[in-house]
Structure formats: C-alpha cells, structure tokens
Design a protein around this motif. Structure first.
Motif, mmCIF file in Angstrom:
data_model
loop_
_atom_site.group_PDB
_atom_site.id
_atom_site.type_symbol
_atom_site.label_atom_id
_atom_site.label_comp_id
_atom_site.label_asym_id
_atom_site.label_seq_id
_atom_site.Cartn_x
_atom_site.Cartn_y
_atom_site.Cartn_z
ATOM 1 N N ARG A 1 2.652 9.047 3.590
ATOM 2 C CA ARG A 1 2.055 9.322 2.284
ATOM 3 C C ARG A 1 2.474 8.282 1.232
ATOM 4 O O ARG A 1 1.708 7.967 0.324
ATOM 5 N N THR A 2 3.702 7.726 1.360
ATOM 6 C CA THR A 2 4.142 6.687 0.424
ATOM 7 C C THR A 2 3.094 5.578 0.362
ATOM 8 O O THR A 2 2.727 5.102 -0.707
ATOM 9 N N ASN A 3 2.609 5.159 1.506
ATOM 10 C CA ASN A 3 1.641 4.063 1.555
ATOM 11 C C ASN A 3 0.274 4.500 1.050
ATOM 12 O O ASN A 3 -0.364 3.771 0.300
ATOM 13 N N SER A 4 -0.170 5.676 1.468
ATOM 14 C CA SER A 4 -1.537 6.051 1.077
ATOM 15 C C SER A 4 -1.579 6.363 -0.422
ATOM 16 O O SER A 4 -2.592 6.122 -1.074
ATOM 17 N N TYR A 5 -0.465 6.829 -1.002
ATOM 18 C CA TYR A 5 -0.395 7.065 -2.455
ATOM 19 C C TYR A 5 -0.659 5.756 -3.206
ATOM 20 O O TYR A 5 -1.491 5.679 -4.105
ATOM 21 N N ILE A 6 0.054 4.705 -2.798
ATOM 22 C CA ILE A 6 -0.098 3.407 -3.462
ATOM 23 C C ILE A 6 -1.487 2.826 -3.177
ATOM 24 O O ILE A 6 -2.175 2.335 -4.076
ATOM 25 N N ALA A 7 -1.911 2.910 -1.932
ATOM 26 C CA ALA A 7 -3.219 2.355 -1.559
ATOM 27 C C ALA A 7 -4.334 3.025 -2.361
ATOM 28 O O ALA A 7 -5.231 2.348 -2.870
ATOM 29 N N ASP A 8 -4.272 4.342 -2.515
ATOM 30 C CA ASP A 8 -5.324 5.055 -3.268
ATOM 31 C C ASP A 8 -5.379 4.553 -4.706
ATOM 32 O O ASP A 8 -6.448 4.319 -5.262
#
Ligand code: F0G
Length: 455
Positions: free
Chosen positions: A319-326
């Motif tokens: 989720r750390t990555n998808s939070y930033i990516a979003d």
C-alpha cells in the motif's frame, strides 16, 4: 478502516540532517552529478534502494545477541538454514554476503563463453556476473512489461513463446533458465504463479535447471494472492513454498525480503553442483556454515524470514507504493502502472519528453529530485542499461526513475513530502536539461561514471 497504518511503532530513531537547496546544488556538483557519489548524510529521504536499508525489529536485534561466531558448525547457521528451508524446500543452502555473490557462484558453476542465459529481465548485477563469465544474458519479458501504461496484472512474466523458441534454437548453449521475481529492472512488476509453473515445465522439458532470483519473494507472493483468483484463499507461506518447489535452484539477496541489512544465499538440490558451489564459496566468501556473514547476521535473517510472511506487514508494504502512485498519477505524472511492490517507477522519458533518451531523462529527473527536495532516487534506464557489450550506446527499453522504499523505515509524512516535491517540479519540468557522461568504467557504469549537464 480505509487507512492502512504502519503495523509497528518506533523504538529507535535515526535523525535526518536537514540541508538547503543551495547546499545540495553544491553537493551534487561536487559528486559529478552522480547520486551514488553523495554522502548519505546529505540526503533527506533516501529512496536509492530498498536493499539492506530497512529497519530491523526488536526481535531481530535481540536475536543478534545470540549469534554464535564459531568458524565451523555455528548453531546460528542451522537456525538460518532451517528458516530458509521452511519457506524454500531446497536441499543445500549456501550462505553468501549478498545476492551478487550468490550470482557469482552460480555463474562459476553454470556460465562460460558461448553460453546463453534467458531471464524475464536480468538485474544489473546478474547481467554483470553473466557477462563477466563470457556468457550472454538474454531478456525475454512479455511485451506488456515494456509498456509503462499496460495494466497487465503480471508484467514481470517471461514470454513463453519466445522462451520456447529460444530454447529450441539454443538448446546446446543454455545452461539454465532464470526468472526474477519480482522483475526489479522492469518496474518492480510481479510474475504470476501460472507463469512460474509454465517456465519450470518448459525448462524441464529441455532438461535445464530452473533458477529463481527470489530477492522480493513475499512482495511477489502478495501480488499472486491479490491478483490470481485461484491463489486468493491461500496463505503467503503456502504460495511461497509452492513457488520454490518448482525450481532447482535459487539466488537470494537477504537485504530485501529477509529483512536483513546484509546477506544472501544460493540454494540448490543437485549434490554435485552443490559441492562445486561450496568449493567456490570457501575460496571467495567463507566456510559453508557462515559464508559471507557473521553469526549475528544469520540470526537476524532467521527471525526476518518469520516476520516477512506476515500479511499485515505485506498489505502495508504494498500500500505504501500504491498510495504514492495514486497521488502522483492524480498530478498527471506518468509512471509504470500498476505500482510495484518495493518501488514507484516514474516514466521520465514520457514526462521529460524534450530530453533525448541518449541525454538521460531519468538521470535528469533523479538529479532534480535531489537538488529540489533532497530525495535520492535511482535512474533505471539508458545510463544503467544503454551501454552495449560492443561499446556502442543505445536507448534502454524505458527511462525510469525508481523511488525504492526501504522496509519499515519511512512514514506517511515522508511520502506526503515526496508528493509535494513532485507538485513543485511539475511546474518547471520543461526547464530540466539533459546530461552527458564524461568518464565511465567498462561494466556497470552507473555506479561510478561522471556527468556534466548539457547547456
Ligand atoms: N537480483 C535482483 C532482482 C536485485 O534487485 C538485486 C539487488 C540483486 C539480484 C543483487 O543483490 O544487492 O544483495 O547483491 N538489487 C538492489 C537494488 C541493489 O537496489 O535493487 P545484492
């Protein structure tokens, strides 16, 4: 709840030294515009790599005190070995100081001039080791994996049609089939269980050992559980075990999904090859019950391998990555989609389309992230992969900037700061300029080459 919290609290902290933009301007110039040449004290948020940079748990630190430093037969080795075998059912576990040492030993037993080794995408050290042995490293990624905008759920898959053709045409010169899970050099994209099984079957049909590069094996397992419907109800541990059961060998960097600061291993089933590998290990790394590690490192890894399969950790991690990516996507910043497990990969070639690939748009963006925000990322593009074995230079498949997140180290406020830096860069991205390389070594130039900004 909507918010996925960091599933830990902080017991020990490392202060970050604050710097100003003017200081960083001077520092990056002194480093000849190579981010690897910076002193890490001069970096605010270090996303250069997720390798060996994570935080250990209190259980890992206390396990380290039980490390037995005996030269031969240390109980720490047997605890480490049993933790590895619990997840990866190989007969021989050969400890090394990090992943590339395992690759070097693998190459010493399988690679030589005239041989050709296929992979989805070889990571730079894997390619470096293969090429140093005189063999040729060949990438056979599916086409979707080369398209940053493709939403294919497993963009790390190897192209099975190309692999069969490759094996048909090169049967005598292929010593093994490699598969990198996850595909780091190709945007941190996962490989499906279906693809892993099919590659294993194909390798075995041609009587070749199947080798998994397992660096980020649990992040990959999380994606398998989330995206492959028949795996959805299985535990991460079961997915991990099944996956490695299809392979004859594996290389591992324990600096990733074993939550260590150092370490690695080569694991295999073949007795004769294991003897050869151990002989090489003794010559280059150390005795087989410590390899390249201290007893305390073996203890930290044994505990890390218990913690890494925790689903609460993996949910937060991904989720750390998808939070930033979003958030970055909402700002219109092009990136490899969907977000990978350990990093966000910005598509610098698309974002800085005014910079020619041979003038390194990824490098330009990485330098500016540092200058403007004190953030250190890593170019994965033409600087890293553009140099050809014959000395010529070609654009890499993509020009990316990888922002890799050390495990359990930064918080959501650090992520929000990163997003703000991008918000400001977006306003003046068209002013960024390309670079030229003024000096470079023969292999793996990105680590030590020097740059000069183009006027
Ligand atoms: N294979 C893959 C897929 C890797 O990502 C790495 C390291 C290695 C092998 C080599 O392992 O560093 O322990 O010798 N990747 C790091 C990175 C360096 O930043 O992605 P190592």
């Amino acid at each position: 709840m909507k918010t996925i919290i960091e599933p830990f609290r902080i017991k020990a902290i490392e202060p970050i030294r604050m710097t100003t933009r003017d200081e960083r301007e001077q520092l990056i110039r002194e480093a000849n515009f190579n981010l690897f040449a910076l002193n890490s004290d001069d970096v605010l948020i270090d996303l250069l790599t997720d390798s060996g940079t994570g935080a250990m748990s209190s259980a890992q630190w206390s396990a380290m005190m039980t490390g037995d430093e005996s030269y031969a037969g240390s109980p720490s080795f047997f605890r480490f070995e049993s933790a590895v075998k619990n997840l990866m059912p190989f007969k021989h576990i050969i400890p090394t100081h990090q992943g590339r040492a395992a690759e070097a030993i693998l190459c010493s037993i399988l690679a030589e001039p005239g041989r050709r080794i296929p992979n989805n995408t070889h990571f730079d050290t894997t390619r470096g080791n293969i090429e140093a042995s005189g063999a040729v490293a060949v990438d056979l990624l599916i086409d979707e994996g080369k398209d940053p905008n493709s939403r294919h759920p497993f963009k790390g898959n190897i192209d099975l049609i190309k692999l069969r053709k490759f094996l048909d045409e090169n049967a005598d010169s292929v010593p093994c089939v490699l598969l990198t899970i996850t595909n780091n050099a190709g945007g941190g994209q996962p490989v499906s269980m279906e693809n892993i099984r099919a590659v294993s079957e194909l390798a075995h049909e041609f009587d070749k050992p199947f080798v998994i590069d397992g660096c980020r094996f649990t992040e990959n397992a999380w994606f398998i559980k989330e995206r492959e419907s028949e795996q959805a109800n299985r535990s991460i541990t079961d997915i991990v075990r099944d996956r490695f059961a299809t392979a004859d060998m594996m290389t591992m960097s324990a600096k990733k999904d074993a939550l260590g600061n150092i370490g690695g291993w080569l694991a295999l089933n073949d007795d004769a090859l294991a003897d050869e590998a151990r002989a090489h290990l003794i010559r280059t790394e150390g005795f087989p019950t410590y390899g390249g590690m201290a007893g305390r490192d073996l203890e930290a890894l044994a505990q890390g391998l218990i913690e890494i399969v925790d689903e609460n950790y993996l949910r937060y991690r991904v989720r750390t990555n998808s939070y930033i990516a979003d958030r970055l996507m909402a700002l219109g910043i092009p990136m490899v989609q969907p977000a990978g497990g350990h990093a966000v990969f910005i598509d610098a070639r698309a974002w800085l389309s005014h910079i020619d690939p041979l003038q390194y748009p990824g490098h330009s963006l990485a330098v500016e992230l540092y200058r403007h925000g004190g953030i250190r990322g890593c170019e994965i593009g033409t600087v890293m992969f553009g140099k050809q074995p014959d000395g010529s230079e070609e654009p890499a498949i993509m020009d990316l900037v990888r922002l890799a997140f050390p495990r359990r180290t930064y918080t959501q406020a650090h992520a929000d700061y990163l997003i703000e830096v991008f918000e400001e860069l977006a306003e003046r991205k068209d002013d960024l300029q390309g670079y030229r390389i003024t000096s470079e070594p023969k292999l793996m130039r990105h680590f030590t080459c020097r740059f000069e900004p183009l006027a």
